[in-house]
Motif scaffolding. Structure first.
Motif, mmCIF file in Angstrom:
data_model
loop_
_atom_site.group_PDB
_atom_site.id
_atom_site.type_symbol
_atom_site.label_atom_id
_atom_site.label_comp_id
_atom_site.label_asym_id
_atom_site.label_seq_id
_atom_site.Cartn_x
_atom_site.Cartn_y
_atom_site.Cartn_z
ATOM 1 N N UNK A 1 42.961 40.751 43.139
ATOM 2 C CA UNK A 1 42.831 40.423 41.714
ATOM 3 C C UNK A 1 41.529 40.978 41.162
ATOM 4 N N UNK B 1 40.965 43.369 38.000
ATOM 5 C CA UNK B 1 39.969 43.077 36.951
ATOM 6 C C UNK B 1 39.069 44.287 36.710
ATOM 7 N N UNK C 1 42.755 41.534 30.734
ATOM 8 C CA UNK C 1 41.691 40.652 31.246
ATOM 9 C C UNK C 1 42.025 39.197 30.926
ATOM 10 N N UNK C 2 42.394 38.946 29.665
ATOM 11 C CA UNK C 2 42.735 37.576 29.281
ATOM 12 C C UNK C 2 43.940 37.082 30.057
ATOM 13 N N UNK D 1 45.002 38.048 33.040
ATOM 14 C CA UNK D 1 44.643 37.770 34.437
ATOM 15 C C UNK D 1 43.907 36.444 34.569
ATOM 16 N N UNK D 2 42.986 36.191 33.631
ATOM 17 C CA UNK D 2 42.214 34.951 33.715
ATOM 18 C C UNK D 2 43.132 33.748 33.526
ATOM 19 N N UNK D 3 44.052 33.861 32.570
ATOM 20 C CA UNK D 3 44.979 32.752 32.326
ATOM 21 C C UNK D 3 45.880 32.549 33.538
ATOM 22 N N UNK E 1 45.175 33.250 36.611
ATOM 23 C CA UNK E 1 44.376 32.650 37.681
ATOM 24 C C UNK E 1 44.255 31.144 37.507
#
Lengths: 299, 655
Positions: B403, B407, B426-427, B429-431, B433
């Motif tokens: 991951x 990123x 990016x947003x 992936x963060x969500x 995660x």
């Protein structure tokens, strides 16, 4: 020798800054309420006292419950090595900001599983809220990191949060700052997202997850939570505050942390906790601010 | 060596099918051929990586037109061959014990030969160098997995899932037939190497190619909205088959995509956009729907959609690099996608193997039937914890490394001026995660922690070592890649270099900085473990013998299994926040009156695409056609009129 001094001063910051910062917040709240309040070093005394106590473990729990406090503190300590606490960080590389965010996720994972290990519905409730709110706080955190990374040219905390000559006028920086402040309050369970001082289990988030921990475990958890607050605050402080040549890098950071503690104390004294259903809205607003910030940077 | 491996596996499948009457002989034959075949194949892949050259293993003639029996091992094929054979080997060993423990499966004569056939067909797919051979092996793989899905066909939902999978996989094969005929017509050959060298770099057909690739490979991989078969077929299959299907069968779709990109050499910009958007949609959608599930295997199946989303995101970022001629971004994106493919194969098969052990112990896949299994089944639960932590993408395990690469590719995408795509990925992936952490703490916490909720959970116990050891091996690999990502990244580099068409040395140079940083991440992960151990030792010293046992604090009440937090309530804050997306169905009977009778509350969530879109559309079509059919019974004049009308329309169109 230089490395040794760096590590020593790092350890000083990591051990002493969290209790003192928490103490200043409590003192500020007491002052606003017109009380005298406990001494600034009270959290440190509490930690020392807790370290000397024994522990009671629930018969329901397993090693998972005992894993929680040590791994969460270890994760926050590892995250501390990425933050420039004494002018420079211990370790810095391109992409460490992502690791920083995910080390907190590791801490959250073990805290939440330790809470669920007790089989208590209160702790399950706290765990559920914690993961719900933090999964919304995470995009806000990482998107603001991304916009700061673009301005500084690398996804490394030391670069991204390098001291500036003054408050940056760029709208994107302000948006990132606002978003990060909301994330800071959410991640560290402060008002208006969570109230660390409440005494009603039904309304708490972080504190209710650790109801069953006691003794050294509780000391680890409290110190880890304080350290997390110090780490995130010091990033913000480095973003806003110019380095003051008179007191040096460490001195200006310490002063900034104290000022931030006063600000957090004032926020906590002046407003009530939000209703739980309103919290996601605040966090989504933070995500939106961070996204706008990123898009503005890239224009 | 590769041919040896394939022949051993094929022979094993044939012999175990012939000796199916004597289960003992069949078991020995299938297990022996699986172990020998997989180990030889893994050795062949390692040797080809060592020699660094794409080795053409076997070329034979085939009576079919423009078909050749050509197998070869370049960096990409070798990587996928390692993944396929490694997972199949471990799942096969586990499967032997799993089949014996199950009453219905141990009667089955076909499960062992079919499993070998599935293994060998996947090995052939990832090594095939000719489109006909590829399609042949692809179809073999689809059929073998179809028959494995419906092996317990006495249950209606298994038959339903099998039919759905059958339809989906053949839609995918159809799309691939068209795809390869277009490519073959343009290049004049059906050999992959030939298509790559002769194919004119015209981009005119790329929309069609992308669409066909998305249907053909995307449906196999489970990219939303083509994921509809996953959440039905994975729960229906036996657990070791689900582990292989979720771990590697869907990854073969990803391999197909990578091979297609390799053949085309350059891809237009919109490929990247489509793939990134599809990746974010699959990722966030997959994890949200997983969060709302209470059936463990269904939850894991939706998580495959999520992880395929992350992989697709990496693919899209790689395509972005290719189309913008930024080799570093291309390598980084593809490397992230390829490493996540391996990582997901490891932790997802680990979790599915664990779910099989839980299923056999509890007799149900409902996570709310569990509770406290960490005490009752210590090994399975502890190993599943590694899988749950790895899939949540937290350090120091392998999920984080891949991951992190994606990123880094996303932040590099900023530099090619694709701000919105970068922000979305990016947003997203963060969500993903954050939500994955919520989902796996839910599944793990409800199933393995707390107080047992049922009698079955109280009396559950671990399976034997034959089932535990493969899980332990997978968990160890997850930890190894997380703590020491160097060797895995070395393989990934080679594979990514093949996809980008650059020299391995150039790829190594371009990615050197990222590899070094990934090593540093592994080192910090090891530090976390050391610090945690030191703290635990400190606690041991501080506590001494002042440790007491008590009851869980319940604010004055004694907590019981019935007051424990449930999966529905754990997920409620998030399912409520995302209610418009999920459409959770709530079934509640509230307590009424002064002396309320029993009240119930339950939720279930249907798939938006399958249950919300395709099935209503299908039944609407059927009722429309039924209406037309009823009309048909009328007079001859209507027929004449409709023929005349049709001719009139044709005339009008022609004019």
């Amino acid at each position: 020798m230089e490395t040794l001094r760096l590590v020593a001063s790092y350890l000083m910051m990591v051990i002493l800054a969290p209790p003192i910062m928490l103490g200043i917040i409590t003192k500020t709240k007491a002052a606003v309420a017109g009380r005298k309040g406990p001494p600034v070093l009270q959290p440190l005394y509490d930690t020392i006292k807790l370290l000397g106590k024994g522990a009671v473990y629930s018969k329901t729990t397993t090693w998972m419950f005992r894993l929680g406090p040590v791994v969460s503190l270890a994760a926050v300590l590892a995250a501390a090595s990425l933050v420039p606490l004494v002018g420079a960080p211990l370790i810095a590389f391109n992409g460490d900001a992502i690791l920083f965010a995910y080390l907190f996720a590791l801490g959250r994972f073990v805290t939440v599983t330790a809470a669920l290990d007790t089989g208590s519905s209160f702790e399950g409730m706290g765990a559920s809220r914690e993961v719900a709110f933090s999964s919304l706080a995470e995009p806000a955190l990482i998107l603001s990191f991304a916009s700061l990374a673009y301005r500084s040219g690398g996804l490394s905390l030391a670069q991204m949060f390098a001291p500036h000559g003054g408050p940056s006028a760029a709208a994107s920086a302000i948006l990132a700052l606002g978003s990060l402040f909301v994330v800071l309050l959410a991640e560290n369970s402060r008002i208006p997202i969570d109230d660390p001082n409440t005494h009603l289990e039904l309304t708490m988030i972080h504190e209710v997850m650790v109801l069953d921990h006691g003794g050294p475990d509780l000391a680890f958890i409290l110190h880890g939570a304080g350290l997390k607050l110090v780490l995130m605050t010091s990033l913000l402080v480095r973003l806003i505050l110019p380095e003051m040549p008179a007191v040096g890098a460490v001195g200006s950071l310490v002063l900034g942390l104290a000022a931030a503690a006063v600000v957090i104390g004032l926020v906590e004294s002046s407003m009530a906790r939000l209703r739980l259903v309103r919290v996601p809205q605040l966090l989504v607003a933070a995500i939106c601010a961070a996204t706008f910030g990123l898009i503005l940077t890239l224009r | 060596m590769l041919t040896v491996s394939i022949s051993i596996l094929l022979a094993g499948a044939a012999v175990s099918a012939l000796t199916a009457q004597q289960p003992r002989v069949a078991a020995v034959v299938s297990l022996a051929s699986l172990v020998i075949g997989c180990v030889t194949g893994i050795a062949a892949a390692m040797a080809s990586v060592w020699m660094q050259a794409g080795t053409l293993e076997f070329v034979g003639s085939w009576s079919l037109p423009s078909a050749r029996l050509a197998l070869s091992l370049d960096g990409l094929s070798a990587f996928f061959l390692l993944t396929v054979l490694g997972v199949c080997l471990l799942a096969g060993i586990y499967g032997e014990a799993y089949v014996r423990r199950s009453d219905s499966l141990s009667q089955s004569k076909s499960v062992r030969p079919l499993f070998l056939l599935l293994t060998v067909s996947m090995a052939a797919v990832v090594c095939a160098q000719n489109a006909i051979l590829f399609l042949f092996a692809w179809e073999l793989m689809a059929l073998a997995s179809f028959f494995l899905v419906i092996i317990e066909d006495e249950h209606a939902e298994v038959r339903r899932a099998g039919f759905l999978y059958f339809v989906c996989t053949h839609t995918a094969t159809l799309a691939l037939f068209i795809l390869f005929s277009i490519l073959g017509k343009a290049a004049g050959t059906l050999d992959f190497e030939g298509i790559r060298t002769i194919m004119p770099p015209g981009e005119s057909r790329s929309v069609v190619l992308l669409l066909l690739g998305m249907i053909g490979f995307g449906m196999k991989a489970g990219i939303a909205p083509f994921h509809i078969w996953l959440q039905e077929a994975h729960p229906a299959a036996p657990s070791h088959v689900s582990a292989v299907m979720s771990g590697v069968v869907i990854k073969v779709g990803i391999y197909g995509f990578l091979r297609l990109i390799w053949m085309l050499r350059s891809v237009p910009d919109f490929w990247a956009i489509v793939l990134i958007v599809a990746g974010v949609v699959s990722g966030v959608g997959g994890v949200l729907f997983a969060l709302a599930q209470h059936d463990l295997k269904r939850l894991l199946a939706y998580h495959s959609v999520e992880n395929i989303g992350i992989i697709t995101l990496g693919l899209g970022l790689g395509c972005l690099g290719l189309s913008h001629h930024r080799p570093e971004l291309a390598l980084l994106g593809f490397a992230g996608a390829i490493l996540h493919t391996l990582n997901h194969a490891l932790f997802k098969s680990l979790l599915f193997l664990g779910s099989g052990a839980f299923y056999q112990a509890l007799g149900t896949r409902e996570i709310e039937a569990g509770g406290g299994l960490l005490k009752a089944m210590p090994w399975t639960s502890a190993l599943s914890l590694v899988g749950a932590a790895a899939i949540s993408g937290i350090p120091p395990l392998n999920g984080f490394v891949s991951e992190w690469l994606v990123y880094m590719a996303s932040t590099s995408a900023v530099t090619v001026g694709e701000a919105r795509l970068a922000a979305a990925s990016i947003g997203g992936l963060a969500l993903i995660g954050g939500l994955a952490l919520a989902c796996f703490t839910k599944a793990y916490g409800i199933l393995c922690l707390g107080v047992p909720r049922t009698e079955a959970a109280r009396s559950a116990h671990d399976p034997g070592p034959v089932m535990i050891v493969p899980m332990a091996a997978l968990a160890a690999l997850c930890a190894f890649i997380g703590l020491w990502p160097g060797p895995a990244l070395c393989l990934v580099e080679r594979a990514a270099a093949v996809v980008c068409g650059s020299a391995p040395e150039a790829a190594h140079l371009a990615l050197a900085g990222f590899v070094a940083n990934a090593r540093l991440i592994g080192l910090i992960g090891a530090c976390v473990i050391v610090i945690a151990a030191a703290l635990a030792f400190l606690r041991f010293l501080l506590l001494g013998d002042r440790v007491a046992l008590g009851a869980t604090w319940g604010c004055g009440f004694a907590p019981s299994a019935r007051t424990q937090y449930t999966a529905s309530s754990y997920a409620q804050p998030l399912t409520r926040a995302f209610a418009p997306v999920l459409g959770v169905h709530t079934h509640a009977r509230a307590p009424v009156g002064y002396w309320p009778a029993d009240s119930t509350f339950s939720t279930h969530t249907e798939d938006r695409i399958l249950d919300g879109l395709l099935i209503p559309f299908g039944s609407a079509t059927v009722s429309l056609l039924a209406w037309v059919k009823r009309r048909q019974r009328s007079r001859l004049q209507y027929y004449m009129l409709s023929v005349a009308l049709f001719l009139l329309i044709l005339l009008a169109w022609k004019l």
